[in-house]
Design a protein around this motif. Structure first.
Motif, PDB file in Angstrom:
ATOM      1  N   HIS A  99      39.408  31.439  44.859  1.00 46.18           N
ATOM      2  CA  HIS A  99      38.822  32.177  43.735  1.00 46.18           C
ATOM      3  C   HIS A  99      37.382  32.577  44.046  1.00 46.18           C
ATOM      4  O   HIS A  99      36.588  31.769  44.546  1.00 46.18           O
ATOM      5  N   CYS A 100      37.050  33.813  43.732  1.00 45.56           N
ATOM      6  CA  CYS A 100      35.686  34.313  43.901  1.00 45.56           C
ATOM      7  C   CYS A 100      34.994  34.328  42.538  1.00 45.56           C
ATOM      8  O   CYS A 100      35.417  35.056  41.633  1.00 45.56           O
ATOM      9  N   GLN A 101      33.945  33.552  42.397  1.00 47.36           N
ATOM     10  CA  GLN A 101      33.227  33.511  41.133  1.00 47.36           C
ATOM     11  C   GLN A 101      32.357  34.748  40.918  1.00 47.36           C
ATOM     12  O   GLN A 101      31.891  34.995  39.807  1.00 47.36           O
ATOM     13  N   HIS A 102      32.151  35.515  41.971  1.00 48.11           N
ATOM     14  CA  HIS A 102      31.284  36.686  41.865  1.00 48.11           C
ATOM     15  C   HIS A 102      32.022  37.888  41.286  1.00 48.11           C
ATOM     16  O   HIS A 102      31.589  38.470  40.290  1.00 48.11           O
ATOM     17  N   CYS A 103      33.165  38.250  41.879  1.00 51.46           N
ATOM     18  CA  CYS A 103      33.899  39.440  41.411  1.00 51.46           C
ATOM     19  C   CYS A 103      35.208  39.079  40.705  1.00 51.46           C
ATOM     20  O   CYS A 103      35.909  39.967  40.207  1.00 51.46           O
ATOM     21  N   CYS A 156      34.162  41.367  47.887  1.00 56.09           N
ATOM     22  CA  CYS A 156      32.700  41.409  47.802  1.00 56.09           C
ATOM     23  C   CYS A 156      31.993  40.578  48.871  1.00 56.09           C
ATOM     24  O   CYS A 156      30.760  40.513  48.886  1.00 56.09           O
ATOM     25  N   ASP A 157      32.757  39.932  49.764  1.00 55.57           N
ATOM     26  CA  ASP A 157      32.219  39.135  50.863  1.00 55.57           C
ATOM     27  C   ASP A 157      31.477  37.875  50.423  1.00 55.57           C
ATOM     28  O   ASP A 157      30.797  37.241  51.227  1.00 55.57           O
ATOM     29  N   GLU A 158      31.633  37.486  49.166  1.00 57.26           N
ATOM     30  CA  GLU A 158      30.992  36.260  48.688  1.00 57.26           C
ATOM     31  C   GLU A 158      31.860  35.042  49.042  1.00 57.26           C
ATOM     32  O   GLU A 158      33.022  35.171  49.426  1.00 57.26           O
ATOM     33  N   HIS A 159      31.275  33.855  48.849  1.00 56.36           N
ATOM     34  CA  HIS A 159      31.972  32.605  49.152  1.00 56.36           C
ATOM     35  C   HIS A 159      33.114  32.382  48.161  1.00 56.36           C
ATOM     36  O   HIS A 159      33.017  32.723  46.982  1.00 56.36           O
ATOM     37  N   LEU A 160      34.206  31.811  48.641  1.00 54.98           N
ATOM     38  CA  LEU A 160      35.355  31.488  47.799  1.00 54.98           C
ATOM     39  C   LEU A 160      35.394  29.994  47.488  1.00 54.98           C
ATOM     40  O   LEU A 160      34.992  29.173  48.309  1.00 54.98           O
ATOM     41  N   GLN A 161      35.902  29.671  46.303  1.00 54.10           N
ATOM     42  CA  GLN A 161      36.218  28.293  45.955  1.00 54.10           C
ATOM     43  C   GLN A 161      37.725  28.101  46.037  1.00 54.10           C
ATOM     44  O   GLN A 161      38.482  28.965  45.599  1.00 54.10           O
ATOM     45  N   THR A 162      38.145  26.963  46.573  1.00 56.07           N
ATOM     46  CA  THR A 162      39.574  26.663  46.702  1.00 56.07           C
ATOM     47  C   THR A 162      39.917  25.463  45.840  1.00 56.07           C
ATOM     48  O   THR A 162      39.208  24.459  45.833  1.00 56.07           O
ATOM     49  N   ALA A 163      41.020  25.568  45.108  1.00 59.18           N
ATOM     50  CA  ALA A 163      41.509  24.488  44.259  1.00 59.18           C
ATOM     51  C   ALA A 163      42.914  24.111  44.691  1.00 59.18           C
ATOM     52  O   ALA A 163      43.724  24.970  45.038  1.00 59.18           O
ATOM     53  N   GLY A 164      43.218  22.803  44.644  1.00 62.57           N
ATOM     54  CA  GLY A 164      44.564  22.394  44.944  1.00 62.57           C
ATOM     55  C   GLY A 164      44.639  21.004  45.576  1.00 62.57           C
ATOM     56  O   GLY A 164      43.616  20.350  45.775  1.00 62.57           O
ATOM     57  N   ARG A 217      31.639  41.942  33.794  1.00 63.13           N
ATOM     58  CA  ARG A 217      31.272  42.098  35.209  1.00 63.13           C
ATOM     59  C   ARG A 217      31.224  43.570  35.604  1.00 63.13           C
ATOM     60  O   ARG A 217      30.421  43.965  36.445  1.00 63.13           O
ATOM     61  N   TRP A 218      32.088  44.357  35.004  1.00 61.18           N
ATOM     62  CA  TRP A 218      32.167  45.773  35.360  1.00 61.18           C
ATOM     63  C   TRP A 218      31.179  46.636  34.581  1.00 61.18           C
ATOM     64  O   TRP A 218      31.070  47.830  34.843  1.00 61.18           O
ATOM     65  N   GLY A 219      30.503  46.052  33.604  1.00 62.99           N
ATOM     66  CA  GLY A 219      29.528  46.798  32.828  1.00 62.99           C
ATOM     67  C   GLY A 219      30.139  47.824  31.890  1.00 62.99           C
ATOM     68  O   GLY A 219      29.571  48.896  31.679  1.00 62.99           O
ATOM     69  N   ARG A 220      31.278  47.481  31.321  1.00 60.68           N
ATOM     70  CA  ARG A 220      31.911  48.398  30.379  1.00 60.68           C
ATOM     71  C   ARG A 220      32.447  47.616  29.190  1.00 60.68           C
ATOM     72  O   ARG A 220      32.608  46.396  29.249  1.00 60.68           O
ATOM     73  N   GLY A 221      32.694  48.336  28.099  1.00 62.54           N
ATOM     74  CA  GLY A 221      33.161  47.689  26.893  1.00 62.54           C
ATOM     75  C   GLY A 221      34.625  47.286  26.985  1.00 62.54           C
ATOM     76  O   GLY A 221      35.423  47.927  27.682  1.00 62.54           O
ATOM     77  N   ALA A 222      34.954  46.206  26.263  1.00 62.92           N
ATOM     78  CA  ALA A 222      36.349  45.771  26.186  1.00 62.92           C
ATOM     79  C   ALA A 222      37.117  46.679  25.228  1.00 62.92           C
ATOM     80  O   ALA A 222      36.535  47.429  24.441  1.00 62.92           O
ATOM     81  N   GLU A 223      38.432  46.618  25.311  1.00 61.40           N
ATOM     82  CA  GLU A 223      39.282  47.419  24.425  1.00 61.40           C
ATOM     83  C   GLU A 223      40.394  46.544  23.866  1.00 61.40           C
ATOM     84  O   GLU A 223      40.531  45.372  24.222  1.00 61.40           O
TER      85      GLU A 223
END
Length: 367
Positions: free
Chosen positions: A233-237, A257-265, A320-326
């Motif tokens: 999981h990427c916490q950034h994107c 996004c080339d950020e660090h990933l977290q792994t669960a399991g 995260r995307w900078g837009r309104g929810a619907e």
């Protein structure tokens, strides 16, 4: 005080003042859990007509076991506390019901006797009861966990110690907790050549609840182990992926996004519900249940959830995307129009499941 649920009226302890505990624990918030339990017991008896015996392994006031007895199960209520067993006997007598009440350590009882259905609903983690519960169950094991912070990774070290897995505190934390619990129970059962497959599971009101149907044999137990694996999981994107197996093979970085990933399991990656059984449970929800409408709505959502090991929150994505929810229905319809499977989930009003990845979700739902 007296409480009426379903077909029974029982005496339960007065709610304690803040900071003070009751002698015998009773949680009124769990009425939905208990209503669904009764409906599940009715549905399971139709699914497996030969079952007849039910153990309420951590009975406390006995309300769950008394309700099972009122639905014609040969019920045993177990608690190690003298006050609890006395209250169980009082509540059975009040409702003119016959059942066996045992003052015993639940683990001792479950190691010495077996029941068609075993219900473990302790305060906190069920793991101290897991081995004995597997040994004492013939067909269906029902388990509640209320230690949601360790399960979802908010209390990381406690989660690792209790559940033998690495939990991560993600935006799909409730589902993370459910799948960590399922992984622990599946691995426990597999040690005894038992396949424990979830046929109904939900994470509701700060607890996780699952119903595990048993099959016996090394091959079917291996098949369940094959449905364990890891989520990356990427916490950034908020991109995520999963892979099966007991050895994690995480990508070095997020491919988006080339950020660090977290792994669960290892967590359970398979289905958490059998849609056919869930439909059967819904049919057994009756008007005398205090949470009947809520239960039916929850079960309908569970029945229709698509089979993916994580879910998304539209509000988190849009922020995260900078837009309104619907509106959720419109959002999900856009995903379906783009050719993806999508459904709402029971984890929250703005949550959804889809087979699209985070980039595809953004493109499919753009204005």
């Amino acid at each position: 005080m007296r409480v009426s649920e379903g077909r029974v009226t029982v005496t339960v302890p007065e709610q304690p003042e803040a900071g003070k505990g009751a002698d015998v624990f009773f949680n009124p918030v769990q009425e939905l859990n208990r209503d669904i339990t009764v409906a599940a017991l009715r549905a399971y008896r139709e699914r497996t007509p030969r079952v007849s015996t039910y153990l309420d392994a951590t009975a406390a006031s006995g309300i769950r076991g008394v309700r099972a007895a009122a639905n014609d199960w040969e019920t045993t209520l177990c608690d190690i506390d003298d006050d609890a067993t006395a209250l169980c006997e009082q509540n059975l007598e009040r409702n003119d019901l016959a059942a066996s009440v045992r003052r015993s350590d639940a683990n001792v009882l479950m190691h010495s006797e077996a029941f068609d259905v075993v219900d473990v609903d302790p305060f906190g983690t069920p793991i101290p009861f897991a081995d004995a519960a597997v040994q004492g169950t013939k067909h269906l094991l029902c388990v509640t966990a209320t230690d949601t912070a360790p399960l979802c990774g908010a209390h990381f070290e406690s989660g690792v110690r209790s559940y033998g897995a690495v939990p991560r505190n993600t935006e799909f934390h409730a589902e993370m907790g459910m799948r960590v619990l399922l992984s622990a129970m599946v691995r426990t059962a597999a040690r005894y050549d038992i396949a424990a497959r979830p046929i109904l599971s939900h994470a509701t009101k700060h607890y996780a609840r699952t119903y595990l149907e048993f099959d016996h044999g090394a091959k079917v137990a291996n098949d369940c182990i094959d449905e364990l694996g890891y989520v990356h999981h990427c916490q950034h994107c908020l991109w995520r992926d999963h892979d099966y197996g007991l050895i994690a093979d995480a990508p070095e970085d997020c491919p988006v996004c080339d950020e660090h990933l977290q792994t669960a399991g290892p967590i359970w990656l398979g289905r958490t519900c059998d849609p056919e059984f869930v439909s059967g449970v819904s049919e057994q929800v009756t008007e005398e249940m205090g949470t009947a409408d809520e239960a039916k709505e929850l079960l309908a959502t569970l029945r229709d959830e698509i089979d993916t090991p994580t879910h998304y929150d539209q509000h988190r994505l849009c922020k995260r995307w900078g837009r309104g929810a619907e509106a959720m229905d419109e959002f999900i319809e856009k995903l379906r129009d783009a050719g993806y499977a999508a459904s709402r989930t029971h984890y929250g009003g703005t949550t959804f499941k889809t087979d699209a990845d985070v980039v595809e979700i953004r493109e499919a739902t753009a204005e």
